[in-house]
Design a protein around this motif. Structure first.
Motif, PDB file in Angstrom:
ATOM      1  N   SER A 179      12.974 -34.210  11.486  1.00  0.00           N
ATOM      2  CA  SER A 179      13.100 -35.103  12.633  1.00  0.00           C
ATOM      3  C   SER A 179      12.923 -34.366  13.951  1.00  0.00           C
ATOM      4  CB  SER A 179      14.483 -35.759  12.590  1.00  0.00           C
ATOM      5  OG  SER A 179      14.799 -36.352  13.822  1.00  0.00           O
ATOM      6  N   GLU A 180      12.458 -35.105  14.958  1.00  0.00           N
ATOM      7  CA  GLU A 180      12.366 -34.558  16.313  1.00  0.00           C
ATOM      8  C   GLU A 180      13.750 -34.258  16.882  1.00  0.00           C
ATOM      9  OE1 GLU A 180       9.757 -33.689  18.466  1.00  0.00           O
ATOM     10  OE2 GLU A 180       8.753 -33.689  16.527  1.00  0.00           O
ATOM     11  N   GLY A 181      14.778 -34.881  16.327  1.00  0.00           N
ATOM     12  CA  GLY A 181      16.135 -34.658  16.819  1.00  0.00           C
ATOM     13  C   GLY A 181      16.828 -33.464  16.213  1.00  0.00           C
ATOM     14  N   SER A 182      16.132 -32.736  15.328  1.00  0.00           N
ATOM     15  CA  SER A 182      16.697 -31.551  14.671  1.00  0.00           C
ATOM     16  C   SER A 182      16.181 -30.300  15.373  1.00  0.00           C
ATOM     17  CB  SER A 182      16.290 -31.538  13.192  1.00  0.00           C
ATOM     18  OG  SER A 182      16.612 -30.297  12.599  1.00  0.00           O
ATOM     19  N   ALA A 213      17.457 -28.297  22.517  1.00  0.00           N
ATOM     20  CA  ALA A 213      18.431 -29.346  22.195  1.00  0.00           C
ATOM     21  C   ALA A 213      19.201 -29.768  23.440  1.00  0.00           C
ATOM     22  CB  ALA A 213      19.392 -28.846  21.116  1.00  0.00           C
ATOM     23  N   LEU A 214      19.595 -28.804  24.256  1.00  0.00           N
ATOM     24  CA  LEU A 214      20.353 -29.107  25.469  1.00  0.00           C
ATOM     25  C   LEU A 214      19.509 -29.884  26.481  1.00  0.00           C
ATOM     26  CD1 LEU A 214      22.152 -25.661  25.719  1.00  0.00           C
ATOM     27  CD2 LEU A 214      23.300 -27.868  25.420  1.00  0.00           C
ATOM     28  N   ARG A 215      18.223 -29.538  26.595  1.00  0.00           N
ATOM     29  CA  ARG A 215      17.344 -30.284  27.508  1.00  0.00           C
ATOM     30  C   ARG A 215      17.238 -31.751  27.083  1.00  0.00           C
ATOM     31  NH1 ARG A 215      14.039 -25.542  27.026  1.00  0.00           N
ATOM     32  NH2 ARG A 215      14.197 -24.261  28.916  1.00  0.00           N
ATOM     33  N   GLN A 216      17.097 -31.958  25.775  1.00  0.00           N
ATOM     34  CA  GLN A 216      16.982 -33.332  25.289  1.00  0.00           C
ATOM     35  C   GLN A 216      18.285 -34.102  25.507  1.00  0.00           C
ATOM     36  OE1 GLN A 216      14.107 -35.200  23.675  1.00  0.00           O
ATOM     37  NE2 GLN A 216      15.607 -36.439  24.765  1.00  0.00           N
ATOM     38  N   ALA A 274      20.465 -26.342   4.818  1.00  0.00           N
ATOM     39  CA  ALA A 274      21.278 -27.272   5.616  1.00  0.00           C
ATOM     40  C   ALA A 274      20.391 -28.333   6.264  1.00  0.00           C
ATOM     41  CB  ALA A 274      22.052 -26.500   6.680  1.00  0.00           C
ATOM     42  N   ASN A 275      19.254 -27.913   6.793  1.00  0.00           N
ATOM     43  CA  ASN A 275      18.337 -28.870   7.416  1.00  0.00           C
ATOM     44  C   ASN A 275      17.751 -29.848   6.408  1.00  0.00           C
ATOM     45  OD1 ASN A 275      18.560 -28.171  10.122  1.00  0.00           O
ATOM     46  ND2 ASN A 275      16.971 -26.594   9.994  1.00  0.00           N
ATOM     47  N   ILE A 276      17.472 -29.366   5.196  1.00  0.00           N
ATOM     48  CA  ILE A 276      16.934 -30.250   4.157  1.00  0.00           C
ATOM     49  C   ILE A 276      17.949 -31.332   3.810  1.00  0.00           C
ATOM     50  CG2 ILE A 276      16.269 -30.366   1.722  1.00  0.00           C
ATOM     51  CD1 ILE A 276      14.964 -27.601   2.073  1.00  0.00           C
ATOM     52  N   LEU A 277      19.211 -30.936   3.638  1.00  0.00           N
ATOM     53  CA  LEU A 277      20.244 -31.912   3.284  1.00  0.00           C
ATOM     54  C   LEU A 277      20.485 -32.896   4.431  1.00  0.00           C
ATOM     55  CD1 LEU A 277      22.428 -32.912   1.346  1.00  0.00           C
ATOM     56  CD2 LEU A 277      23.989 -31.233   2.350  1.00  0.00           C
ATOM     57  N   LEU A 278      20.627 -32.371   5.651  1.00  0.00           N
ATOM     58  CA  LEU A 278      20.974 -33.231   6.784  1.00  0.00           C
ATOM     59  C   LEU A 278      19.773 -33.996   7.337  1.00  0.00           C
ATOM     60  CD1 LEU A 278      23.551 -30.932   8.585  1.00  0.00           C
ATOM     61  CD2 LEU A 278      23.994 -33.021   7.281  1.00  0.00           C
ATOM     62  N   ASP A 279      18.583 -33.741   6.802  1.00  0.00           N
ATOM     63  CA  ASP A 279      17.420 -34.531   7.215  1.00  0.00           C
ATOM     64  C   ASP A 279      17.608 -35.998   6.838  1.00  0.00           C
ATOM     65  OD1 ASP A 279      14.706 -34.604   8.352  1.00  0.00           O
ATOM     66  OD2 ASP A 279      14.100 -35.171   6.324  1.00  0.00           O
ATOM     67  N   ASP A 280      18.355 -36.264   5.776  1.00  0.00           N
ATOM     68  CA  ASP A 280      18.661 -37.656   5.422  1.00  0.00           C
ATOM     69  C   ASP A 280      19.452 -38.336   6.534  1.00  0.00           C
ATOM     70  OD1 ASP A 280      17.411 -37.226   3.005  1.00  0.00           O
ATOM     71  OD2 ASP A 280      19.008 -38.144   1.823  1.00  0.00           O
ATOM     72  N   ARG A 335      17.937 -46.359  12.665  1.00  0.00           N
ATOM     73  CA  ARG A 335      18.833 -47.230  13.430  1.00  0.00           C
ATOM     74  C   ARG A 335      18.524 -47.212  14.933  1.00  0.00           C
ATOM     75  NH1 ARG A 335      24.874 -45.955  10.926  1.00  0.00           N
ATOM     76  NH2 ARG A 335      24.314 -46.027   8.703  1.00  0.00           N
ATOM     77  N   GLY A 336      17.594 -46.355  15.345  1.00  0.00           N
ATOM     78  CA  GLY A 336      17.208 -46.306  16.752  1.00  0.00           C
ATOM     79  C   GLY A 336      18.155 -45.527  17.647  1.00  0.00           C
ATOM     80  N   HIS A 337      18.948 -44.631  17.071  1.00  0.00           N
ATOM     81  CA  HIS A 337      19.907 -43.859  17.858  1.00  0.00           C
ATOM     82  C   HIS A 337      19.229 -42.682  18.557  1.00  0.00           C
ATOM     83  CE1 HIS A 337      23.247 -46.169  16.547  1.00  0.00           C
ATOM     84  NE2 HIS A 337      23.250 -45.750  15.302  1.00  0.00           N
ATOM     85  N   ARG A 338      19.789 -42.278  19.669  1.00  0.00           N
ATOM     86  CA  ARG A 338      19.379 -41.059  20.381  1.00  0.00           C
ATOM     87  C   ARG A 338      20.350 -39.956  19.994  1.00  0.00           C
ATOM     88  NH1 ARG A 338      16.408 -44.804  21.111  1.00  0.00           N
ATOM     89  NH2 ARG A 338      15.290 -45.363  23.021  1.00  0.00           N
ATOM     90  N   PHE A 339      19.856 -38.885  19.428  1.00  0.00           N
ATOM     91  CA  PHE A 339      20.754 -37.853  18.924  1.00  0.00           C
ATOM     92  C   PHE A 339      20.114 -36.476  19.031  1.00  0.00           C
ATOM     93  CE2 PHE A 339      18.002 -38.765  15.406  1.00  0.00           C
ATOM     94  CZ  PHE A 339      17.876 -37.576  14.709  1.00  0.00           C
ATOM     95  N   CYS A 340      20.963 -35.463  18.991  1.00  0.00           N
ATOM     96  CA  CYS A 340      20.535 -34.066  18.900  1.00  0.00           C
ATOM     97  C   CYS A 340      21.385 -33.408  17.826  1.00  0.00           C
ATOM     98  CB  CYS A 340      20.741 -33.332  20.221  1.00  0.00           C
ATOM     99  SG  CYS A 340      19.707 -33.904  21.569  1.00  0.00           S
ATOM    100  N   ARG A 341      20.721 -32.763  16.879  1.00  0.00           N
ATOM    101  CA  ARG A 341      21.457 -32.039  15.830  1.00  0.00           C
ATOM    102  C   ARG A 341      21.008 -30.585  15.807  1.00  0.00           C
ATOM    103  NH1 ARG A 341      20.641 -30.292  10.870  1.00  0.00           N
ATOM    104  NH2 ARG A 341      18.667 -31.414  10.576  1.00  0.00           N
ATOM    105  N   TYR A 342      21.976 -29.699  15.800  1.00  0.00           N
ATOM    106  CA  TYR A 342      21.703 -28.265  15.665  1.00  0.00           C
ATOM    107  C   TYR A 342      22.511 -27.788  14.472  1.00  0.00           C
ATOM    108  CZ  TYR A 342      20.643 -23.470  16.996  1.00  0.00           C
ATOM    109  OH  TYR A 342      20.168 -22.174  17.003  1.00  0.00           O
ATOM    110  N   ALA A 343      21.832 -27.596  13.323  1.00  0.00           N
ATOM    111  CA  ALA A 343      22.509 -27.267  12.053  1.00  0.00           C
ATOM    112  C   ALA A 343      23.523 -28.374  11.761  1.00  0.00           C
ATOM    113  CB  ALA A 343      23.135 -25.876  12.112  1.00  0.00           C
TER     114      ALA A 343
END
Length: 478
Positions: A163-166, A178-181, A259-265, A273-281
């Motif tokens: 994801s673009e949010g990862s 991540a912080l800029r986003q 970790a990224n493979i698992l949390l990609d789900d 769902r159309g949420h705006r999010f940032c995930r780092y690990a």
């Protein structure tokens, strides 16, 4: 695994690898050749036809290719790190890999599917703020080499699907992106954050859930079996080897990708769902416009994580609140999306500086200043995007007082203190008045005599950096 050096100088003879024309593993002119050769592999595997074929049957051949192993060796050696349970370090790894029989045996074991990882060395390190410990698992350097070789090939398959949010542990991405986003989301009016904390994430990953997701794209059974063996490899701690039935301990090159493979789900569900999010690990923030929306999102996402991915959300640490009340990657977000430094990060910096400038450490002032400069430079580079000019001024003054205190204490006795101050230009009467005052060290360091003797120019001559100046230069250069 014995270690034999191949030359009289004690250096591994890389030409015996059959890789001489590709350069040495390490830094210097040869590393450019290594990167170029590795880039050719990347280009080849990145083609659609090659990627499909790799997914079906020959992924392990790509892992075991000489150029891939050489690049893995270079990166493991560059990262240095501690030895595993066998005591072999990265210098010895170079020597071990310079023996043709060792290389051929390693490659044969990988291709035949017979490679067996050894237990990791369990190490516990304190968490920031003294809140418990973090469990690390340090693989042997040979296992790290194999994990790195796997990572280099698997990244080519997975990274473009994430994801673009990862942002965590991905090529060309990092905390600053991540912080800029996150700042952009807040600037758009999403000032409420759903701050999710996964309880002991790396310790509680369910192996079957993780491997089911890996196998969606990786079809080479040898690779799947090897990754499973890495996950199940025991942990040696206090002389006892404990078998692991869950978790992927931090410490090996492969853990962040897993970790990224698992949390990609999770990422894909949030996107759907159309949420705006940032995930780092395992650090995930979701940005919404109201408290009510945040509470609904917290409830539904917690249910998804616990039921679908079998992960546990720490309800005590997770929260919905205004962005200024929470922290993300050591920062806090301010009104309009500006970045600040989280109070916890400020306190951790002061704690580190206290340790480095301790009056009981017995280190010379030049050595203390060298260590302080190193810490400050790295810290400022990381936090350079934050608004913190006032904090830099305050902590600079505080640090100089600590160093004045340290230098006075190193004089130990009254005559030595007076002599030191006079050497720096203080009058005899003024120097003796301070030295014989009977004040404590911390109060002595804030007197007019101390400020005049150990002035800003004195610290500049001693090579102490000015935190405010370094910060402003780093901020203007970004």
């Amino acid at each position: 695994m014995g270690t034999k050096r191949q030359t009289s100088s004690g250096l591994p003879e890389q030409l015996s690898f059959g890789w001489g024309e590709r350069g040495r593993a390490g830094h210097g002119p040869g590393s450019d050749a290594v990167s170029e050769a590795a880039g050719q592999v990347v280009e080849q595997v990145s083609t659609a036809e090659e990627r499909i074929r790799a997914l079906k049957q020959d992924l392990m051949e790509k892992v075991a290719e000489e150029v891939n192993l050489l690049e893995a060796l270079r990166r493991v050696c560059a990262n240095k790190g501690s030895a595993g349970v066998d005591g072999m370090d990265v210098t010895e790894l170079k020597a071990w890999m310079s023996v043709r029989a060792n290389r051929e045996k390693l490659r044969d074991k990988l291709i035949s599917g017979e490679y067996e990882p050894v237990p990791v060395r369990g190490v516990q390190i304190p968490k920031p703020g003294g809140k418990g410990v973090r469990q690390l698992g340090i693989p042997t350097v040979v296992d790290r080499l194999v994990q790195q070789a796997l990572l280099q090939v698997l990244e080519l398959i997975y990274d473009s699907t994430f994801s673009e949010g990862s942002y965590g542990f991905r090529p060309g991405r990092g905390a600053h992106e991540a912080l800029r986003q996150a700042s952009e989301y807040v600037a758009e009016g999403r000032s409420i954050v759903v701050d999710l904390d996964l309880e002991k994430f790396f310790d509680r990953v369910q192996h079957d859930v993780l491997m089911a997701r890996v196998s969606r794209r990786v079809k080479d059974k040898r690779v799947l079996a090897l990754m499973g063996r890495f996950l199940r490899a025991g942990m040696m701690q206090n002389g006892v080897c404990v078998r692991r039935e869950e978790g992927t301990p931090q410490g090996g090159p492969l853990s962040p990708l897993l970790a990224n493979i698992l949390l990609d789900d999770l990422d894909k569900e949030l996107e759907k769902r159309g949420h705006r999010f940032c995930r780092y690990a395992d650090d995930c923030n979701i940005y919404v416009k109201s408290q009510a929306s945040g509470q609904r999102v917290m409830t539904s996402v917690t249910e998804f994580l616990e039921q679908r991915l079998k992960l546990k959300v720490n309800r005590q640490k997770s929260a919905v609140g205004h962005v200024s009340e929470r922290k993300f990657l050591g920062h806090r977000l301010l009104a309009g999306g500006e970045l600040g430094v989280a109070p916890q990060s400020q306190e951790r910096l002061k704690d580190t500086l206290r340790q480095l400038s301790s009056r009981s450490a017995g280190q010379s002032l030049p050595e203390v200043i060298r260590q302080v400069n190193q810490k400050f430079t790295g810290w400022i580079q990381y936090f350079r995007m934050a608004r913190m000019k006032g904090f830099m001024q305050d902590i600079g003054q505080w640090l100089r007082r600590r160093l004045r205190c340290l230098r006075l204490k190193q004089c130990k006795r009254v005559p030595a203190i007076a002599r030191f101050l006079m050497e720096l230009g203080e009058s005899r009467d003024s120097a003796w008045k301070l030295a014989a005052s009977g004040k404590g060290w911390w109060r002595l360091a804030d007197t007019p005599q101390s400020h005049r003797a150990m002035s800003l120019s004195w610290f500049k001559d001693a090579s102490l950096i000015d935190p405010e100046a370094v910060y402003l230069a780093a901020r203007n250069a970004r």
